[in-house]
Write an enzyme that holds these catalytic residues in place. Structure first.
Site, PDB file in Angstrom:
ATOM      1  N   LYS A 177       0.836  -1.213   0.000  1.00 34.15           N
ATOM      2  CA  LYS A 177       0.000   0.000   0.000  1.00 34.15           C
ATOM      3  C   LYS A 177       0.871   1.264   0.000  1.00 34.15           C
ATOM      4  O   LYS A 177       2.088   1.173   0.035  1.00 34.15           O
ATOM      5  CB  LYS A 177      -0.950  -0.026   1.190  1.00 34.15           C
ATOM      6  CG  LYS A 177      -1.882  -1.254   1.184  1.00 34.15           C
ATOM      7  CD  LYS A 177      -2.891  -1.234   0.031  1.00 34.15           C
ATOM      8  CE  LYS A 177      -3.468  -2.569  -0.323  1.00 34.15           C
ATOM      9  NZ  LYS A 177      -4.509  -3.105   0.503  1.00 34.15           N
TER      10      LYS A 177
HETATM   11  C1  LIG Z   1      -5.549  -4.220   0.717  1.00 37.23           C
HETATM   12  C2  LIG Z   1      -7.003  -3.976   0.764  1.00 37.23           C
HETATM   13  C3  LIG Z   1      -7.799  -4.410   1.833  1.00 37.23           C
HETATM   14  C4  LIG Z   1      -7.280  -5.301   2.920  1.00 37.23           C
HETATM   15  O1  LIG Z   1      -6.234  -4.748   3.619  1.00 37.23           O
HETATM   16  P1  LIG Z   1      -5.442  -5.647   4.707  1.00 37.23           P
HETATM   17  O2  LIG Z   1      -4.707  -4.602   5.483  1.00 37.23           O
HETATM   18  O3  LIG Z   1      -4.540  -6.547   3.913  1.00 37.23           O
HETATM   19  O4  LIG Z   1      -6.439  -6.372   5.496  1.00 37.23           O
HETATM   20  C5  LIG Z   1      -9.138  -4.073   1.842  1.00 37.23           C
HETATM   21  N1  LIG Z   1      -9.681  -3.368   0.840  1.00 37.23           N
HETATM   22  C6  LIG Z   1      -8.961  -2.941  -0.224  1.00 37.23           C
HETATM   23  C7  LIG Z   1      -9.633  -2.148  -1.305  1.00 37.23           C
HETATM   24  C8  LIG Z   1      -7.599  -3.262  -0.305  1.00 37.23           C
HETATM   25  O5  LIG Z   1      -6.894  -2.891  -1.370  1.00 37.23           O
END
Ligand SMILES: *Cc1c(COP(=O)(O)O)cnc(C)c1O
Length: 378
Positions: A177
């Site tokens: 991210k």
């Molecule tokens: C990455 C992501 C998640 C989940 O995030 P985690 O921290 O891995 O649980 C949820 N929604 C979206 C749109 C994502 O890209």
């Protein structure tokens, strides 16, 4: 290999980790609280709650809002599976909504309207690829229909106005991210009461934390609601504090690289469509492009890989994943399905420079069979 995304980690994060280890207090301590306040400050929010993941954040939000069996929640299908999973965790039903168009691959207002029933309780908006959904439109829709508005802001940390749409927003600090704590997430919630419920549910529903019991006269505690262990630890929070300082600069680098992509693609891959108008408020989490209708995508992916460029797909439609197809076999979302078939995600992260973008565009042009002479890009 030029990767689709790559974390930026260095001496700042190493120092931050070492200081937590030296301190001897590794979880739910001062660093976590400091991180929560810094994250809130960046988003001009009163406070935030740090958690173990964005998935945990979404679950906690729905749980604290009292959404449960018999309720329906509108979600996009063009998202990561966790958005829909969180609805199932609380026993409610995710109802998939189509996107607006390939040009604007965000939740369609018309389709959301069509999917509303007397059981619909909430909407989870996703700022796909970091591009902000239209706040006024969704706020007035939610008000008109009496729905709770939730943001899955996994793609948009640090973007002004994110986290201000409705009841609460969930963020992700997973390794790919815009900023990372390896695993981690955060919640911004508008009302203090909701924040307090979420904070309590994050740690087993307990009325006090280990740290509070250390500094208080009373070592006992009570449990008043059903809770979970969705805590963040101080090691991650310390890394998060270091990352948070650099997030605005990284988001700006992403913006410049995205613009560079748009300019070069228009010139050298004119048949490839880039979603979203420019400019558009965005944290530029991803660089999605839409290949021409007739293009066979796999050979393009293979040719790019041979040239040392990773590409991915955002997303395989959630309602087409085996688990969801078996659960809701009759879901049909034509615009999401076409987008999912033609989409390709190109590398975009702050460790790249314009020459990398040029190399990707050059390679994509070659992979599409519209090769132009090397060095033709100024
Ligand atoms: C990455 C992501 C998640 C989940 O995030 P985690 O921290 O891995 O649980 C949820 N929604 C979206 C749109 C994502 O890209």
């Amino acid at each position: 290999m030029l990767l689709v995304s790559e974390p930026v980690l260095g001496p700042d994060e190493q120092t931050a980790l070492a200081s937590v280890i030296e301190s001897g207090w590794v979880t739910m301590g001062d660093r976590v609280r400091e991180f929560e306040q810094a994250f809130a400050h960046l988003h001009e929010a009163e406070d935030s709650i740090a958690v173990g993941s964005c998935t945990a954040a979404l679950h906690l939000i729905l749980h604290a809002l009292g959404i449960g069996p018999g309720d329906e929640v509108l979600v996009p299908s063009l998202t990561f599976v966790a958005t829909a999973n969180s609805v199932l965790y609380v026993g409610a039903r995710p109802v998939f909504v189509d996107i607006d168009s390939a040009e604007i691959p965000l939740m369609s207002l018309d389709d959301a309207e069509a999917k509303c029933t007397s059981r619909t309780k909430a909407i989870i908006l996703v700022h796909f690829a970091g591009y902000l959904a239209h706040r006024d439109t969704w706020q007035s829709f939610a008000r008109r229909k009496g729905l709770l508005l939730i943001e899955d802001a996994a793609h948009a940390p640090g973007l002004p106005a994110v986290g201000t749409f409705g009841e609460a927003a969930a963020f992700s600090f997973y390794g790919n991210k815009n900023m990372t704590t390896a695993e981690g997430g955060a919640i911004i919630a508008r009302s203090r009461a909701l924040r307090e419920t979420i904070r309590r549910a994050r740690s087993h529903g307990m009325t006090s934390s280990t740290r509070q019991r250390l500094t208080s006269r009373r070592p006992d505690y009570d449990v008043t609601i059903l809770g979970f262990n969705y805590r963040m630890d101080d090691l991650r929070a310390a890394v998060g504090l270091a990352q948070l300082k650099k997030l605005p600069e990284w988001n700006d680098t992403r913006r410049r690289l995205s613009l560079c992509y748009r300019q070069l693609m228009a010139e050298h891959c004119p048949a490839v469509m880039i979603p979203f108008a420019n400019p558009w408020p965005s944290a530029h989490h991803l660089m999605p492009v839409v290949l021409p209708t007739a293009t066979d995508r796999q050979p393009v992916i293979d040719r790019l890989r041979k040239r040392g460029i990773q590409t991915t797909i955002h997303y395989p439609a959630v309602h087409h994943l085996t688990f969801y197809r078996e659960l809701y076999p009759d879901t049909f979302l034509p615009r999401t399905e076409e987008f999912a078939q033609r989409e390709l995600t190109l590398p975009l992260h702050p460790r790249m420079n314009p020459a990398d973008v040029e190399q990707v565009v050059n390679s994509l042009a070659a992979a599409l069979g519209t090769e132009f002479p090397l060095g033709a890009i100024a």
